[in-house]
Design a protein around this motif. Structure first.
Motif, short mmCIF file in Angstrom:
data_model
loop_
_atom_site.label_atom_id
_atom_site.label_comp_id
_atom_site.label_asym_id
_atom_site.label_seq_id
_atom_site.Cartn_x
_atom_site.Cartn_y
_atom_site.Cartn_z
N ASP A 223 0.41 -3.21 2.49
CA ASP A 223 1.08 -1.92 2.28
C ASP A 223 1.40 -1.68 0.80
OD1 ASP A 223 3.00 -3.88 2.09
OD2 ASP A 223 4.38 -3.00 3.56
N ASN A 224 1.11 -2.64 -0.05
CA ASN A 224 1.26 -2.44 -1.48
C ASN A 224 0.14 -1.53 -1.97
OD1 ASN A 224 0.90 -2.87 -4.38
ND2 ASN A 224 2.30 -4.60 -4.18
N PRO A 225 0.45 -0.48 -2.76
CA PRO A 225 -0.60 0.44 -3.20
C PRO A 225 -1.70 -0.22 -4.03
CG PRO A 225 1.49 0.89 -4.31
CD PRO A 225 1.79 -0.04 -3.20
N HIS A 226 -1.39 -1.38 -4.62
CA HIS A 226 -2.37 -2.09 -5.45
C HIS A 226 -2.95 -3.30 -4.72
CE1 HIS A 226 -0.91 0.43 -8.68
NE2 HIS A 226 0.31 -0.02 -8.50
N ALA A 227 -2.81 -3.33 -3.39
CA ALA A 227 -3.18 -4.51 -2.61
C ALA A 227 -4.66 -4.87 -2.74
CB ALA A 227 -2.83 -4.29 -1.14
N VAL A 228 -5.53 -3.87 -2.75
CA VAL A 228 -6.96 -4.15 -2.78
C VAL A 228 -7.36 -4.79 -4.10
CG1 VAL A 228 -9.27 -3.18 -2.62
CG2 VAL A 228 -7.47 -2.31 -1.14
N GLU A 229 -6.90 -4.22 -5.21
CA GLU A 229 -7.22 -4.80 -6.52
C GLU A 229 -6.62 -6.20 -6.66
OE1 GLU A 229 -9.17 -3.89 -9.11
OE2 GLU A 229 -9.87 -2.39 -7.67
N PHE A 230 -5.41 -6.37 -6.12
CA PHE A 230 -4.76 -7.68 -6.19
C PHE A 230 -5.53 -8.70 -5.35
CE2 PHE A 230 -1.18 -10.56 -4.78
CZ PHE A 230 -1.07 -11.20 -5.98
N ALA A 231 -6.01 -8.28 -4.18
CA ALA A 231 -6.79 -9.18 -3.32
C ALA A 231 -8.07 -9.62 -4.03
CB ALA A 231 -7.11 -8.48 -2.00
N LYS A 232 -8.72 -8.69 -4.72
CA LYS A 232 -9.93 -9.04 -5.47
C LYS A 232 -9.63 -10.13 -6.49
CE LYS A 232 -12.19 -4.47 -5.44
NZ LYS A 232 -12.62 -3.36 -6.32
N LYS A 233 -8.52 -9.96 -7.23
CA LYS A 233 -8.17 -10.90 -8.29
C LYS A 233 -7.77 -12.26 -7.72
CE LYS A 233 -6.83 -7.28 -11.54
NZ LYS A 233 -5.73 -6.62 -12.27
N ILE A 234 -7.01 -12.23 -6.61
CA ILE A 234 -6.59 -13.47 -5.96
C ILE A 234 -7.81 -14.25 -5.48
CG2 ILE A 234 -5.61 -14.37 -3.81
CD1 ILE A 234 -3.38 -13.98 -5.56
#
Length: 239
Positions: A223-234
């Motif tokens: 539900d974090n608006p930046h979740a997708v970009e963060f998931a990519k980086k993780i």
């Protein structure tokens, strides 16, 4: 390292938000079962989508509290915890079985998760339910908590879960969301915490102390608006 995300926490099979995009970067999905959020249409849709992506499918049962999104604590018994989890996870399991797949895991939501982390009776109730769902079903529980102890006591498969975007107390619990600083907003800080937990088996608590932690699965909040970009980086960092 397994990467999981809580999903289906809306209503209807449309407007999926980050859920559809996140499936490309995670290995496990925890699907809301209708009590704190979600409904049959969304459950079915996400089960089908996750299956096509090869993502592990898990149930995300919560307390019967739509208005409070399952985040308000309730006084429940061990038997209540058993019934709540078996009922909700059983519903999702039916959707999973209908497409010829198997339920992979159960991860409690919100207040149910946090209460069971501290209360051995509730943890046992949850672990019993997971055991009765099938010998291959895994319990995802807060690392080092009562849920881990209960699963081991009952010989239930268990993966210890850690959080990239949440602060920890010195005892190893999650800092309550009502407390300032409980949620890590800075992406770099969250990324560093995830790497430290997965590679070094430790995390810095909110008071500055360092605690040991076992990381089998890492949660990314969708539900974090930046979740997708963060998931990519993780995912890139862990690889």
């Amino acid at each position: 390292m397994d990467i999981n995300s809580d999903m289906g926490e809306g209503f209807g099979a449309w407007e999926m938000g980050n859920d559809a995009l996140l499936l490309d970067y995670i290995t496990s999905t925890n699907i809301a079962c209708g009590w704190h959020a979600g409904d049959p249409a969304r459950m079915k849709k996400l089960v089908e989508m996750a299956s096509k992506k090869g993502v592990h499918i898990g149930a995300h049962p919560g307390l019967p509290d739509l208005e409070g999104f399952g985040r308000r604590e309730m006084a429940i018994s061990e038997e209540d915890a058993y019934n709540y989890v078996l009922y909700q996870a059983g519903a999702l399991k039916a959707f999973v079985n209908a497409i010829g797949k198997k339920l992979h895991h159960v991860k409690p939501h919100g207040a149910l998760y946090n209460q069971a982390a501290r209360d051995m009776k509730l943890a046992r109730g949850i672990a019993r339910a997971v055991k009765d769902l099938g010998p291959e079903v895994i319990l995802y529980g807060l690392a080092g908590s009562c849920m881990i102890d209960a699963a081991k006591e009952l010989n239930v498969p268990v993966w210890q879960e850690v959080f990239a975007d949440r602060k920890y107390t010195k005892e190893g619990f999650l800092v309550p969301r009502s407390q300032a600083g409980a949620v890590i907003e800075n992406e770099s800080e969250a990324l560093n915490q995830a790497i430290d937990m997965s590679r070094n088996g430790k995390v810095t608590a909110i008071d500055g102390s360092e605690i040991k932690i076992q990381a089998d699965t890492l949660c990314i909040h969708g539900d974090n608006p930046h979740a997708v970009e963060f998931a990519k980086k993780i995912k890139a960092a862990l690889i």
